[in-house]
Write a protein that holds these residues in place. Structure first.
Motif, PDB file in Angstrom:
ATOM      1  N   TRP A 729      -4.204   4.419   2.294  1.00 47.52           N
ATOM      2  CA  TRP A 729      -4.097   3.069   1.748  1.00 47.52           C
ATOM      3  C   TRP A 729      -3.878   3.083   0.230  1.00 47.52           C
ATOM      4  O   TRP A 729      -3.733   2.024  -0.386  1.00 47.52           O
ATOM      5  CB  TRP A 729      -5.361   2.274   2.072  1.00 47.52           C
ATOM      6  CG  TRP A 729      -5.766   2.375   3.511  1.00 47.52           C
ATOM      7  CD1 TRP A 729      -6.756   3.136   4.025  1.00 47.52           C
ATOM      8  CD2 TRP A 729      -5.158   1.709   4.620  1.00 47.52           C
ATOM      9  NE1 TRP A 729      -6.830   2.995   5.387  1.00 47.52           N
ATOM     10  CE2 TRP A 729      -5.853   2.106   5.787  1.00 47.52           C
ATOM     11  CE3 TRP A 729      -4.103   0.795   4.759  1.00 47.52           C
ATOM     12  CZ2 TRP A 729      -5.532   1.648   7.053  1.00 47.52           C
ATOM     13  CZ3 TRP A 729      -3.788   0.331   6.035  1.00 47.52           C
ATOM     14  CH2 TRP A 729      -4.480   0.758   7.154  1.00 47.52           C
ATOM     15  N   LEU A 750       1.564   0.783   3.122  1.00 41.78           N
ATOM     16  CA  LEU A 750       0.219   0.533   3.630  1.00 41.78           C
ATOM     17  C   LEU A 750      -0.671  -0.077   2.561  1.00 41.78           C
ATOM     18  O   LEU A 750      -1.592  -0.841   2.871  1.00 41.78           O
ATOM     19  CB  LEU A 750      -0.383   1.836   4.152  1.00 41.78           C
ATOM     20  CG  LEU A 750       0.272   2.395   5.426  1.00 41.78           C
ATOM     21  CD1 LEU A 750      -0.380   3.695   5.850  1.00 41.78           C
ATOM     22  CD2 LEU A 750       0.165   1.373   6.570  1.00 41.78           C
ATOM     23  N   THR A 751      -0.412   0.256   1.275  1.00 46.07           N
ATOM     24  CA  THR A 751      -1.182  -0.368   0.196  1.00 46.07           C
ATOM     25  C   THR A 751      -0.958  -1.877   0.200  1.00 46.07           C
ATOM     26  O   THR A 751      -1.904  -2.671   0.090  1.00 46.07           O
ATOM     27  CB  THR A 751      -0.763   0.223  -1.156  1.00 46.07           C
ATOM     28  OG1 THR A 751      -0.908   1.639  -1.126  1.00 46.07           O
ATOM     29  CG2 THR A 751      -1.607  -0.355  -2.284  1.00 46.07           C
ATOM     30  N   LYS A 754      -2.625  -3.521   3.365  1.00 49.84           N
ATOM     31  CA  LYS A 754      -4.083  -3.700   3.242  1.00 49.84           C
ATOM     32  C   LYS A 754      -4.410  -4.875   2.315  1.00 49.84           C
ATOM     33  O   LYS A 754      -5.281  -5.698   2.613  1.00 49.84           O
ATOM     34  CB  LYS A 754      -4.716  -2.415   2.698  1.00 49.84           C
ATOM     35  CG  LYS A 754      -6.246  -2.430   2.667  1.00 49.84           C
ATOM     36  CD  LYS A 754      -6.761  -1.047   2.270  1.00 49.84           C
ATOM     37  CE  LYS A 754      -8.266  -0.980   2.379  1.00 49.84           C
ATOM     38  NZ  LYS A 754      -8.949  -1.845   1.417  1.00 49.84           N
ATOM     39  N   TRP A 765      -7.363  -1.254   9.923  1.00 51.25           N
ATOM     40  CA  TRP A 765      -7.844   0.128  10.019  1.00 51.25           C
ATOM     41  C   TRP A 765      -6.916   0.912  10.933  1.00 51.25           C
ATOM     42  O   TRP A 765      -6.034   0.353  11.592  1.00 51.25           O
ATOM     43  CB  TRP A 765      -9.283   0.174  10.524  1.00 51.25           C
ATOM     44  CG  TRP A 765      -9.480  -0.298  11.929  1.00 51.25           C
ATOM     45  CD1 TRP A 765      -9.446   0.421  13.057  1.00 51.25           C
ATOM     46  CD2 TRP A 765      -9.756  -1.649  12.342  1.00 51.25           C
ATOM     47  NE1 TRP A 765      -9.676  -0.356  14.156  1.00 51.25           N
ATOM     48  CE2 TRP A 765      -9.876  -1.631  13.753  1.00 51.25           C
ATOM     49  CE3 TRP A 765      -9.903  -2.863  11.671  1.00 51.25           C
ATOM     50  CZ2 TRP A 765     -10.154  -2.774  14.480  1.00 51.25           C
ATOM     51  CZ3 TRP A 765     -10.178  -3.997  12.395  1.00 51.25           C
ATOM     52  CH2 TRP A 765     -10.300  -3.954  13.785  1.00 51.25           C
TER      53      TRP A 765
END
Length: 796
Positions: A729, A750-751, A754, A765
């Motif tokens: 992340w 993905l950063t 999230k 998750w």
């Protein structure tokens, strides 16, 4: 007028009063003896006797008061009191048996007393009720032909004879007590046989029994008087022994004072022990005295440090010996003390010892080890080679006491020498440490970063010059102050609070603004091995320049990204127009070229959107435009955009979309970006012929309505190692895998995912196993402003 007349008198009712009065007179002497001895000695062993004699005296005095009521048998008092005249005798005997037998049941005496009295009370109350019933049928009480009279006498006889048997079988100082119990037992037997129920003619009533009882009770006074005389004799012997012991101790004390004075005057062992040997010779009346000390380096070696002889004077011989060469010394060390007389069998084994202490004639020898807390410091040897006098037990005890004193002096002298060496070493180390501290202080003061240290109470105890400049505070103002007392800035208080950092298990890294500057803080608790927290160390850095440069970079990237979005949108739009045929028919080769242009334009547009999203997240400007959205519709849109790429890999796509999914309040554009990022990763990191599954589900319903919605994208791709689950992340982090080079990308998808999920109040998750695939799950609330319940468990 003989005993027969007295027995007849005691059988009648008036004789009952006389009998109890005479018993009281006999017990008064016993009570006087006990009270006098108790008042002078306060001996706890006399308490049971006082209780028993006092109780017995009270019972018979009460009987004296009660007996006249039997003259008018029809009265209620006469009926109720008649059984007590017999039951009281039993209670008196029980109390005396309990008192004189206290040495047999000392630990349970109170229990036996309470139990026995309680049982007697129950028997007496029952007998009184039964007696009252008989009296109701016939107007007689005291002379009633009742079975109770012989029963009470029988119980009294059993109790008395049992007490006599117990005392005869055990050791008791009250010699007349067993005889007194025997007389009480005989009296009870005769009283029962002479009662009107049994009616033995030869006895003619209860008088003979009462006569025996009257003789038995005063014997207890004689027994107690005899015991008191024995106590006085014991006290006299003890006082005499104490006087002799005090005289002996006074003499020993004088010798010890002299020896102790010699021991305490000097710490030099040579001079001190020379004078001690002289004092010991006088204290023990010995002809020759020698003191040998053990070697500090070896317990097997002794050195003679002092020697004194009455006729030869004193000398010092630094002669070393091995203990194993002198068996008698080794034996004395094992036995703590050893003495020998002039018997011939001792002369051979003592000859080496006589030669050691320079004694030519044999004589009694005393060997006293010098021990201190189980440590042997040496031995003291005394010999009477001239007087031939054997050492007495008092002299041996005195030698033991002196040996302890000498051992303590030797240990103190050695400790003093060691302390001097330790002091010199400590002084040297202190100088070295002072030099190191000055060097460390110079290093600390020259550091560009600010150092701030606080203790476990949250008070600041250390800071360097850089910290003063960064925080714009004087050192004297901050030391020994809490953060609340030292600073007024709320932001500074929140970020530098030591108590908050003390509760953390990991170091804390954060940054904040202070006026026009930007500061970075690295703070960590100081922990011992046992987990105790001593305080907090904080490192302060002024990152204003770096922060401004980073802000400029973000603004530049955001501006470039926005500028790129416009031409990319135009390229993509014209490409779509040409591919749709609206601009005319195109050759087949152009379709392929335009498809490549469209795909790369799409990738560049997604990349640009991601860069813009990262910039918005970092600047805190990520806004949401909420709308009601049907998630399956967005999933179908995402699948449609990736259909061509899925077909090219080729991959199998499965959908798990329930028809009754509720609408949720989200930003549809942000949710599309979330699905695009997850779907893009699933396609890029799944081997050809693999499988991708997309699904959604409503969770935790309330009154039939779902409160949360989960969306998952599962693949059979390369998977992610468990140790990297927490890092994926992070910005620009990429997992090494066989498909990483082919997949490309910046590592920010993905950063962004999230951040977008969490700004909606949701969670995301991953569950993944290497070479088996990954499942990314997004959990979102169905309504705007609703955060997830902490610790919510989700099963897919």
């Amino acid at each position: 007028m003989g005993l027969g007349f007295l027995a007849n008198l005691l059988s009648a009712l008036p004789g009952t009063v006389v009998y109890h009065l005479l018993v009281c007179l006999g017990l008064l002497s016993a009570a006087g003896i006990l009270w006098t001895e108790w008042r002078h000695t306060r001996n706890a062993d006399l308490k049971p006797y006082l209780i028993a004699v006092g109780g017995t005296l009270s019972i018979h005095l009460l009987s004296v008061v009660i007996a006249p009521t039997q003259m008018t048998p029809a009265t209620t008092m006469a009926v109720l009191s008649a059984p007590f005249l017999y039951a009281g005798e039993l209670l008196s005997v029980l109390l005396l048996v309990w008192a004189f037998g206290q040495h047999l049941w000392r630990e349970r005496a109170k229990t036996y007393l309470i139990t026995g009295t309680g049982v007697w009370l129950v028997l007496w109350l029952g007998a009184s009720i039964q007696w009252a019933g008989h009296a109701a049928n016939q107007p007689i009480t005291y002379n009633v032909y009742s079975w109770q009279v012989p029963v009470w006498y029988a119980l009294t006889a059993i109790a008395a004879l049992t007490g006599a048997g117990l005392l005869l079988r055990s050791e008791t100082r009250a010699k007349f007590a067993p005889m007194a119990f025997i007389l009480l037992g005989i009296g009870a037997i005769l009283g029962g046989l002479g009662s009107q129920v049994v009616g033995l003619d030869i006895l003619r009533g209860e008088g003979w029994g009462r006569l025996c009882l009257m003789v038995g009770y005063p014997l207890f006074a004689i027994a107690l008087f005899n015991s008191a005389l024995q106590d006085l004799e014991i006290y006299r012997h003890e006082l005499q022994e104490l006087s002799q012991e005090a005289l002996r101790q006074s003499q020993e004390l004088l010798f010890l004072i002299e020896a102790t004075r010699s021991i305490g005057e000097r710490l030099d062992l040579g001079g001190m022990l020379g004078r001690v040997a002289d004092s010991v010779a006088m204290a023990l009346r010995a002809d020759t005295v020698a003191i040998l000390l053990s070697d500090e380096a070896s317990d097997d070696t002794l050195t003679m440090v002092a020697w004194y002889q009455v006729l030869g004077g004193k000398a010092k011989a630094d002669r070393q010996i091995k203990i194993k060469q002198y068996p008698v010394i080794a034996m004395a060390l094992r036995n703590r003390q050893l003495s020998f007389d002039l018997r011939e069998e001792n002369q051979a084994k003592l000859r080496p010892l006589f030669d050691l202490i320079n004694v030519h004639n044999e004589g009694p020898v005393l060997i006293q080890p010098l021990t201190r807390q189980e440590r042997t410091m040496g031995v003291l040897i005394a010999c009477n080679d001239s007087t031939k006098t054997t050492f007495s037990p008092d002299q041996k005890r005195l030698a033991t006491t002196i040996g302890v004193q000498i051992a303590g002096a030797v240990e103190n002298s050695r400790l003093y020498r060691q302390l001097e060496g330790k002091a010199l070493e400590l002084s040297r180390l202190l100088k070295v440490r002072e030099t190191e501290l000055r060097r460390e202080e110079a290093i600390l003061e020259s550091m560009a970063e600010g150092i701030l240290v606080s203790d476990a109470r949250g008070k600041f105890i250390l800071l360097n010059r850089a910290a003063e400049e960064i925080l714009a505070v004087d050192r004297e103002h901050l030391i020994n102050q809490t953060i609340e007392a030292a600073f007024t800035d709320a932001n500074l208080r929140a970020e530098l609070d030591p108590q908050m950092v003390l509760e953390l298990d990991q170091p804390l890294e954060t940054s904040f603004s202070l006026e026009e500057r930007r500061l970075r803080v690295h703070a960590a608790p100081v922990l011992l091995d046992n987990g105790e927290r001593l305080g907090v160390v904080s490192i302060l850095q002024d990152i204003t320049r770096e922060h401004l440069a980073e802000e400029s970079k973000r603004e530049f990237i955001a501006s470039i990204s926005h500028e790129l979005r416009t031409p990319l949108t135009a390229i993509k739009g014209y490409t779509e127009v040409m591919l749709s045929g609206m601009a005319g028919e195109l050759p087949p080769a152009f379709h392929q070229f335009l498809g490549v242009i469209r795909e790369n334009t799409t990738r560049m547009a997604i990349l640009t959107d991601n860069i813009i999203s990262v910039a918005e997240i970092e600047r805190g400007r990520l806004g949401l435009n909420y709308r009601s959205v049907h998630i399956p519709d967005l999933i179908h849109e995402t699948v449609k955009r990736y259909t061509e790429r899925i077909t090219e890999r080729p991959l199998t796509l499965k959908l798990d979309l329930p028809e009754d999914m509720p609408e949720i309040e989200v930003d549809p554009n942000r949710l599309r970006l979330i699905l695009d990022n997850l779907m893009s990763n699933a396609v890029k990191f799944t081997y050809p012929d693999g499988e991708i599954t997309i699904g959604c589900r409503g969770l935790q319903g309330s009154m039939g309505q779902p409160t949360y919605v989960s969306v998952w994208i599962s693949d059979t791709g390369v998977g992610i190692p468990s140790e990297e689950h927490a890092h994926i992340w992070e910005r620009f982090y990429r997992v090494d895998s066989p498909l990483s080079l082919e997949a490309g990308g910046l590592g920010i998808g993905l950063t962004i995912t999230k951040a977008l999920v969490e700004v909606h109040g949701g969670r995301v998750w991953v569950d993944s196993t290497v070479d088996q695939g990954s499942t990314f799950t997004v959990l979102l609330p169905t309504e705007r402003g609703q955060n997830l319940v902490e610790g919510l468990e989700v099963e897919l």
